[in-house]
Design a protein around this motif. Structure first.
Motif, PDB file in Angstrom:
ATOM      1  N   ARG A  28      31.728  34.467  39.270  1.00 57.45           N
ATOM      2  CA  ARG A  28      30.630  34.892  38.405  1.00 57.45           C
ATOM      3  C   ARG A  28      30.014  36.195  38.905  1.00 57.45           C
ATOM      4  N   GLY A  40      31.615  38.586  39.934  1.00 62.35           N
ATOM      5  CA  GLY A  40      32.580  39.655  39.680  1.00 62.35           C
ATOM      6  C   GLY A  40      33.392  40.037  40.903  1.00 62.35           C
ATOM      7  N   THR A  41      33.516  39.116  41.844  1.00 65.07           N
ATOM      8  CA  THR A  41      34.220  39.401  43.086  1.00 65.07           C
ATOM      9  C   THR A  41      35.720  39.245  42.914  1.00 65.07           C
TER      10      THR A  41
END
Length: 147
Positions: free
Chosen positions: A68, A70-71
């Motif tokens: 979540r 964005g990794t």
């Protein structure tokens, strides 16, 4: 019922990965085995399914939280695993484990005895054991009443 008895019924297979495995490897492993969590073991056990020392646990929830943000999916599991793992032993009572799992909101608890990983208990395993016990009790009472 003790954890050892539950493991005899359900089996002691545990899917593990090293802390250096990537999130993408974890995702493949969770999907391939249709499971919700993987025990993370020290890097001396590099093959999936090894039984090295438990250093963490990583679940579907951990992955969702991680992604979540964005990794990258090539990040190592050590970046998102829970490293303070709550474990149980073979002698623990399943009813006590159910209370612990509920209070601490853990859905998976590794079974560790003398530093060795022996299995993993899920909340589903605990619920099934309880339902089986209730069914056996009901059958016993019905049998008693028919006499």
């Amino acid at each position: 019922m003790r954890v050892a008895e539950l493991l005899k019924k359900k089996g002691s297979t545990v899917v593990t990965l090293p802390a250096t495995a990537s999130v993408s490897t974890l995702l493949e492993t969770l999907d391939d085995h249709k499971i919700g969590a993987v025990v993370v073991v020290d890097d001396s056990t590099t093959e999936e399914g090894g039984t090295g020392t438990v250093v963490g646990i990583v679940s579907e929830r951990d992955v969702v939280h991680h992604l979540r943000g964005g990794t990258d999916t090539e990040v190592e599991l050590s970046a998102l695993m829970t490293s303070e793992v709550r474990t149980c032993s073979l002698e623990d009572e399943v009813q006590d484990l159910a209370v612990t799992m509920t209070e601490h909101r853990h859905r998976h608890v590794p079974v560790v005895q003398d530093g060795t990983l022996h299995g993993i208990i899920s909340i589903g395993d605990v619920v099934k054991a309880r339902l089986d016990a209730l069914e056996a009790e009901r059958d016993h009472l019905e049998s008693y009443l028919r006499q």
